[in-house]
Design an enzyme around this catalytic site. Sequence first.
Site, PDB file in Angstrom:
ATOM      1  N   LYS A 189       0.861  -1.195   0.000  1.00  0.00           N
ATOM      2  CA  LYS A 189       0.000   0.000   0.000  1.00  0.00           C
ATOM      3  C   LYS A 189       0.888   1.232   0.000  1.00  0.00           C
ATOM      4  O   LYS A 189       2.030   1.185   0.439  1.00  0.00           O
ATOM      5  CB  LYS A 189      -0.877   0.021   1.259  1.00  0.00           C
TER       6      LYS A 189
ATOM      7  N   ASN B 298     -16.095   5.906  -5.040  1.00  0.00           N
ATOM      8  CA  ASN B 298     -16.113   4.808  -6.008  1.00  0.00           C
ATOM      9  C   ASN B 298     -16.823   3.577  -5.438  1.00  0.00           C
ATOM     10  O   ASN B 298     -17.747   3.036  -6.051  1.00  0.00           O
ATOM     11  CB  ASN B 298     -14.676   4.472  -6.431  1.00  0.00           C
TER      12      ASN B 298
END
Length: 427
Positions: free
Chosen positions: A114, A229
Amino acid sequence: MEISKMGNLKAPGPLYEMAQHQFLKAAKLMDLDPNIGNFLLWPQKSLTVHFPVVMDDGRVEIFEGYRVQHNTARGPAKGGIRYHPETNLDEVSSLAFWMTWKCAVVNLPYGGGKGGVRVDPSKLSEKELEKLSRRFFSEIQMMVGPTKDIPAPDVNTNAKIMAWYMDTFSMNVGQTTLGVVTGKPLDLGGSEGRPEATGRGVAITASEACNVSGIDISKATVAIQGFGNVGSFSAKILSEEYGAKIVAVSDVSGGLYNPEGFDIDDLIAYRDQNGGIIKGYPKGTPITNEELLTMNVDILVPAALENAITEKIANDVKAKIIVEGANGPTTEEAEKILIEKDILVVPDILANAGGVTVSYFEWVQDLQSHFWEIEDIRRKLTKIMKRSFGEVFATKQKYNTDMRTAAYIVAIGRVAEAVKKRGYFPM
Ligand code: GLU
């Protein structure tokens, strides 16, 4: 020997410690080899960078960013990059840790990674955003690559930014390298179905959760926290394809309630013309975030940030099923209460794995320069999500535990097997 926090190793912060506790609960139940457990508790590689960006007014501003690889036993690291003013090494390390288990739970040949930059992108001009993105990607270039670590979108990043990353990497190495990031625009090596993928995965797992709970999803009511999203595509697919009624939604600007169910396309169109927020939408009554999370609905989808469902909220949650669209939305104390209340929690590492699954499809398509049709993407995604839900649910029954711990048991089993077969270098 027991799996422990081993001597003076120190977690990067409280979120990472919470993630370690989730892991340790599963490791104990499955009687994991302590040597492997101790290794898997820590991120393999963490990079913090500080880098300059020349702002539009001529000032040079310094930004902080991170890339963390938790584990690469099963393949290259995979995971998004987020832009958020509050992100930090603790959060990014925790998200990298969760990516390892997320990829393993749906059986993708990836490890977990990440990244993040501490910035509020809404305060940047387009030019500043591009310069920040390109410089950040150059700073982490030593860690990324199509066979090393493949970033993707996350909170506040999108296809446009992925295109800049891909171009920056390609310029630096002297050849176009589509497979270095996923979530790219369709005409630049992106995949059909990637924007909707996380939401579709949430909808599929919600439907599987309804099946095992004896709830008819076409009659179910849903509250969704977050309308980015993940939240908006979850809402759209749950209502249009599964017939569920979305009665509450929220975003940073507040929440809305409509007992008749929202027309999601209409709400998305409003958001897109209203600076990205749903505030002021006329076909709903304003509600607070807390009212949304504690609403009397069948399904609650937290699809915003970490720590949304706290102990206090958990006590008042009335939903029968929680499907974690966000990463880490439930605190450790809240989790205990939800388990006691017998609420079925579909954990983040399973519920939102649809995004990285279609990222995997995108990467495979890029490496082969051969692109698939939307029907193929949706069919393959549905198969993987259903199979994974089934494996996790069967594991939950076998160990008589909760869904999160079961998902960890499935995932840890796969990663541990890879570690064992690869051995420790050097022996
Ligand atoms: N950021 C997404 C996640 O948390 C997607 C990661 C990816 O596609 O690599 O799962």
